[in-house]
Design a protein around this motif. Structure first.
Motif, PDB file in Angstrom:
ATOM      1  N   THR A   3       0.813  -1.213   0.000  1.00 21.29           N
ATOM      2  CA  THR A   3       0.000   0.000   0.000  1.00 21.29           C
ATOM      3  C   THR A   3       0.842   1.256   0.000  1.00 21.29           C
ATOM      4  OG1 THR A   3      -0.132  -0.070   2.406  1.00 21.29           O
ATOM      5  CG2 THR A   3      -1.942  -1.084   1.174  1.00 21.29           C
ATOM      6  N   LEU A   7       3.800   0.971  -5.090  1.00 21.16           N
ATOM      7  CA  LEU A   7       2.961   0.013  -5.813  1.00 21.16           C
ATOM      8  C   LEU A   7       3.275   0.130  -7.295  1.00 21.16           C
ATOM      9  CD1 LEU A   7       0.614  -2.017  -5.988  1.00 21.16           C
ATOM     10  CD2 LEU A   7      -0.904  -0.078  -6.225  1.00 21.16           C
ATOM     11  N   LEU A   9       2.670  -1.831 -11.019  1.00 24.56           N
ATOM     12  CA  LEU A   9       1.965  -2.857 -11.787  1.00 24.56           C
ATOM     13  C   LEU A   9       2.443  -2.791 -13.217  1.00 24.56           C
ATOM     14  CD1 LEU A   9      -1.709  -2.422 -10.561  1.00 24.56           C
ATOM     15  CD2 LEU A   9      -0.136  -4.236  -9.954  1.00 24.56           C
ATOM     16  N   LEU A  14      -1.965  -5.155 -14.774  1.00 21.98           N
ATOM     17  CA  LEU A  14      -3.105  -4.240 -14.805  1.00 21.98           C
ATOM     18  C   LEU A  14      -4.213  -4.784 -15.702  1.00 21.98           C
ATOM     19  CD1 LEU A  14      -4.194  -1.620 -13.692  1.00 21.98           C
ATOM     20  CD2 LEU A  14      -3.023  -0.407 -15.534  1.00 21.98           C
ATOM     21  N   LEU A  58      -2.314  -9.021  -4.351  1.00 19.94           N
ATOM     22  CA  LEU A  58      -3.205  -8.347  -5.293  1.00 19.94           C
ATOM     23  C   LEU A  58      -4.437  -9.179  -5.615  1.00 19.94           C
ATOM     24  CD1 LEU A  58      -0.445  -7.066  -7.750  1.00 19.94           C
ATOM     25  CD2 LEU A  58      -1.661  -5.713  -6.022  1.00 19.94           C
ATOM     26  N   VAL A  74      -7.594  -6.157  -4.410  1.00 21.84           N
ATOM     27  CA  VAL A  74      -7.479  -4.703  -4.433  1.00 21.84           C
ATOM     28  C   VAL A  74      -8.546  -4.153  -5.362  1.00 21.84           C
ATOM     29  CG1 VAL A  74      -5.024  -4.623  -3.854  1.00 21.84           C
ATOM     30  CG2 VAL A  74      -5.721  -4.768  -6.249  1.00 21.84           C
ATOM     31  N   GLU A  76     -10.347  -1.274  -7.881  1.00 21.56           N
ATOM     32  CA  GLU A  76      -9.918  -0.398  -8.978  1.00 21.56           C
ATOM     33  C   GLU A  76      -9.610   1.005  -8.478  1.00 21.56           C
ATOM     34  OE1 GLU A  76     -11.265   0.591 -13.551  1.00 21.56           O
ATOM     35  OE2 GLU A  76     -12.655  -0.453 -12.231  1.00 21.56           O
ATOM     36  N   VAL A  79      -6.204   1.050  -6.592  1.00 19.13           N
ATOM     37  CA  VAL A  79      -5.063   0.977  -7.492  1.00 19.13           C
ATOM     38  C   VAL A  79      -4.915   2.286  -8.254  1.00 19.13           C
ATOM     39  CG1 VAL A  79      -4.147  -0.167  -9.575  1.00 19.13           C
ATOM     40  CG2 VAL A  79      -5.080  -1.525  -7.685  1.00 19.13           C
ATOM     41  N   LYS A  82      -3.366   4.892  -5.958  1.00 19.95           N
ATOM     42  CA  LYS A  82      -1.932   4.662  -5.706  1.00 19.95           C
ATOM     43  C   LYS A  82      -1.091   5.017  -6.926  1.00 19.95           C
ATOM     44  CE  LYS A  82      -2.172   3.157  -1.534  1.00 19.95           C
ATOM     45  NZ  LYS A  82      -1.716   3.996  -0.449  1.00 19.95           N
TER      46      LYS A  82
END
Length: 128
Positions: A3, A7, A9, A14, A58, A74, A76, A79, A82
């Motif tokens: 967190t 983070l 991805l 994604l 995740l 997690v 949307e 994410v 972040k």
């Protein structure tokens, strides 16, 4: 889940999360089907990615028979927040006006989009 500001991805992660958000859960085969033929990924590649995503907190899985069914852990919005925060800090040193100015100067903005932005700003002013 990680967190913190770090983070990260990848594109595939994604894309997988978007599939899971849209469908709430999916098997590896279902994820592959939703990714489409253009992705040209092997079953083992998608399965490995889902395992790595699970190790990072995740996604999680449950087992039905011999099939793993994956679900996102997690959201949307989480994410998106972040990643946006990371972009804002890293590229614009936390300057929201700098980020918005950059977006307005480098992207085509329709009159409807400008009106919506103005409305959002006015709404934010009233909320303070």
């Amino acid at each position: 889940m990680n967190t913190g500001k770090g983070l990260r991805l990848g594109d595939l992660q994604l894309r997988i999360l978007r599939i899971l958000w849209r469908h709430h859960e999916a098997t590896v085969a279902e994820v592959m089907a939703k990714l489409g033929r253009a992705s040209r990924l092997a079953y083992t590649t998608v399965a490995t990615m889902l395992r790595k995503m699970e190790a990072r907190g995740l996604v999680r899985h449950r087992v039905e028979g011999r099939t793993f069914i994956y679900q996102p852990l997690v959201g949307e919005a989480q994410v998106s927040r972040k990643l946006t925060d990371h972009l804002l800090e890293r590229l614009f040193q936390g300057s929201l006006s700098g980020m918005v100015s950059h977006l307005l100067s480098t992207h085509e903005v329709t009159p409807d989009e400008l009106a919506k932005l103005e409305s959002l700003i006015e709404e934010r002013k009233r909320a303070r």
